[in-house]
Motif scaffolding. Structure first.
Motif, PDB file in Angstrom:
ATOM      1  N   ASP A 125       0.831  -1.211   0.000  1.00  0.00           N
ATOM      2  CA  ASP A 125       0.000   0.000   0.000  1.00  0.00           C
ATOM      3  C   ASP A 125       0.859   1.252   0.000  1.00  0.00           C
ATOM      4  OD1 ASP A 125      -2.167  -1.726   0.291  1.00  0.00           O
ATOM      5  OD2 ASP A 125      -2.416  -1.336   2.435  1.00  0.00           O
TER       6      ASP A 125
ATOM      7  N   GLU B 145     -10.088  -4.067  -1.811  1.00  0.00           N
ATOM      8  CA  GLU B 145     -10.751  -5.337  -1.525  1.00  0.00           C
ATOM      9  C   GLU B 145     -10.481  -5.780  -0.089  1.00  0.00           C
ATOM     10  OE1 GLU B 145     -11.414  -9.689  -3.627  1.00  0.00           O
ATOM     11  OE2 GLU B 145     -10.386  -8.056  -4.670  1.00  0.00           O
ATOM     12  N   ARG B 146      -9.256  -5.552   0.383  1.00  0.00           N
ATOM     13  CA  ARG B 146      -8.902  -5.961   1.747  1.00  0.00           C
ATOM     14  C   ARG B 146      -9.661  -5.152   2.793  1.00  0.00           C
ATOM     15  NH1 ARG B 146      -4.129  -3.559   2.804  1.00  0.00           N
ATOM     16  NH2 ARG B 146      -3.361  -4.450   0.854  1.00  0.00           N
TER      17      ARG B 146
ATOM     18  N   THR C 240     -14.597  -5.376  -4.794  1.00  0.00           N
ATOM     19  CA  THR C 240     -13.732  -5.536  -5.964  1.00  0.00           C
ATOM     20  C   THR C 240     -14.152  -4.526  -7.024  1.00  0.00           C
ATOM     21  OG1 THR C 240     -13.479  -7.892  -5.513  1.00  0.00           O
ATOM     22  CG2 THR C 240     -12.912  -7.129  -7.724  1.00  0.00           C
TER      23      THR C 240
ATOM     24  N   GLU D 178      -5.777   1.695  -5.172  1.00  0.00           N
ATOM     25  CA  GLU D 178      -5.036   0.441  -5.094  1.00  0.00           C
ATOM     26  C   GLU D 178      -6.055  -0.671  -4.874  1.00  0.00           C
ATOM     27  OE1 GLU D 178      -2.767  -2.472  -5.138  1.00  0.00           O
ATOM     28  OE2 GLU D 178      -3.352  -2.273  -3.056  1.00  0.00           O
ATOM     29  N   ARG D 179      -6.274  -1.486  -5.913  1.00  0.00           N
ATOM     30  CA  ARG D 179      -7.412  -2.407  -5.921  1.00  0.00           C
ATOM     31  C   ARG D 179      -7.316  -3.478  -4.835  1.00  0.00           C
ATOM     32  NH1 ARG D 179      -9.581   1.672  -8.265  1.00  0.00           N
ATOM     33  NH2 ARG D 179      -9.487   1.759 -10.525  1.00  0.00           N
ATOM     34  N   ALA D 180      -6.102  -4.008  -4.602  1.00  0.00           N
ATOM     35  CA  ALA D 180      -5.955  -5.043  -3.566  1.00  0.00           C
ATOM     36  C   ALA D 180      -6.286  -4.468  -2.196  1.00  0.00           C
ATOM     37  CB  ALA D 180      -4.543  -5.612  -3.592  1.00  0.00           C
ATOM     38  N   ARG D 181      -5.872  -3.225  -1.939  1.00  0.00           N
ATOM     39  CA  ARG D 181      -6.176  -2.582  -0.663  1.00  0.00           C
ATOM     40  C   ARG D 181      -7.684  -2.356  -0.530  1.00  0.00           C
ATOM     41  NH1 ARG D 181      -4.106   0.859   3.352  1.00  0.00           N
ATOM     42  NH2 ARG D 181      -5.357   2.712   3.816  1.00  0.00           N
TER      43      ARG D 181
END
Length: 399
Positions: free
Chosen positions: A231, A298-299, A304, A293-296
């Motif tokens: 991140d 989703e987390r 998504t 930041e797509r992964a962040r």
């Protein structure tokens, strides 16, 4: 890298609320500081050519502050700060950060490491005819701030990528730091010599690479509130090993976040007081730093999301410029907007259940008012049974 023992453990909900507050979506917004304050707080506002409701750099402060005038937004970025000096002090400049971004002018010294890296790659990007670079610098020195068109033309042909030699030269000078953009006219960059436009107290490359990185990691941590190594690296597009080299000396505090499964670091100031206050309900630009930041995303939100503007129309799921809806500190749906005259058109709406209908209606209506639309039309709702409740909510509010 050996990670120090975490100072504290945060629940996933605590981390989410810390992130929302750090990004300006939880608590009372600082209206006195306004758009300029939001830029300083975020550290970077991404630019993009797509304009649906408005361009992304306008949507960012709107999402946090509400219906601030669009001219006010532009003036806040590009109108210099009045001072009793021969030249007014610019508030912001453009440079490569997370992507092409507007950055607070105070950040100029921190990007010396990136300017040096570009200078070490003399054949960056397109080929450049002999003498063109020196001619562009000479022209700016003689004539003052100019657009690429005024310098001699931005393109060789109508193709967007087919830059003229002049455009290649001035963009190269921008990356090297010899030229800077502290103003836009319409959507055109206005180039000037850095030595003339950047305030004297900031015009230097004295910070070594390690210090530049340390400061950017610290600022990214502050803007995120709490984040993983990935991140923090992504915020200004640093390499993971660059973050590893400086994070121990950045002032950020190692923490554990339940459910994240990876080491994390937090802004110590964010840990001092529990995040409380009013939540914003708003549409978010896909380029908003809360969700870029797509992964962040989703987390933190279990949501998504991807920008589908560059996906073939037949393969889009949520629409060309689907904007997530933030309400109650959660991402509760999406709206793919358009404008037809003074009507805001919701081409496609997705909602996370019936309880989210009022929030999505509120976000649509506020956005419509902001862009001077007097009506809202909904074309498609992914859950057909929620179409009628949404229309009733909109009709009641518009009555």
């Amino acid at each position: 890298m050996t990670t120090p023992r975490p100072a504290t453990t945060l629940s996933a909900d605590e981390a989410r609320r810390i992130a929302l507050r750090a990004q300006g979506f939880l608590g009372t917004p600082d209206r006195k500081a306004g758009v300029r304050g939001a830029l300083r707080h975020l550290g970077a506002v991404q630019l993009d050519t797509i304009s649906v409701l408005a361009r992304s750099h306008e949507l960012i402060p709107y999402a946090r502050l509400g219906a601030v005038g669009r001219k006010t937004v532009e003036d806040a970025y590009w109108k210099p700060v009045s001072m009793e000096t021969p030249r007014a002090r610019p508030h912001a400049f453009e440079y490569w950060s997370h992507a092409a971004c507007i950055l607070p002018i105070e950040e100029w010294p921190h990007f010396a490491f990136r300017r040096r890296a570009y200078r070490a790659r003399p054949h960056w990007n397109h080929t450049l005819p002999d003498g063109t670079y020196d001619q562009v610098v000479k022209q700016l020195r003689a004539e003052g701030p100019l657009t690429a068109t005024e310098l001699g033309g931005a393109k060789k042909t109508s193709e967007w990528w087919d830059w003229s030699g002049t455009k290649v030269a001035v963009e190269r000078a921008l990356m090297y730091g010899e030229v800077v953009c502290v103003e836009r006219r319409g959507w055109k960059r206005v180039y000037d010599l850095a030595e003339r436009a950047v305030p004297a107290d900031l015009l230097h490359d004295e910070l070594d690479d390690t210090e530049c990185l340390r400061r950017l990691v610290r600022l990214a941590g502050r803007s995120l509130g709490v984040g993983t190594r990935a991140d923090i690296a992504d915020y200004h597009r640093l390499k993971g090993e660059q973050v590893d080299a400086v994070i121990a000396d950045s002032g950020l505090v190692p923490v554990t976040v339940e459910g994240w499964g990876k080491p994390a670091w937090a802004d110590p100031a964010a840990l001092e007081t529990p995040p409380r206050g009013r939540h914003r309900t708003t549409l978010l630009s896909p380029f908003d730093s809360l969700i870029w930041e797509r992964a962040r995303t989703e987390r933190i939100f279990g949501f998504t999301h991807r920008l589908e503007a560059y996906v073939p129309k037949s393969k889009r799921i949520h629409g060309y410029f689907a904007m997530p809806v933030l309400a109650g500190g959660r991402l509760v749906g999406r709206v793919d907007p358009a404008r037809e005259g003074r009507t805001l058109v919701a081409r496609q709406v997705s909602l996370d259940g019936p309880k989210t209908v009022p929030a999505v209606a509120q976000a649509l209506l506020e956005a419509a008012t902001w862009v001077d639309c007097t009506d809202v039309r909904v074309e498609r709702v992914d859950a057909p049974d929620l179409r009628e409740p949404l229309m009733k909510e909109l009709t009641r509010a518009l009555a």
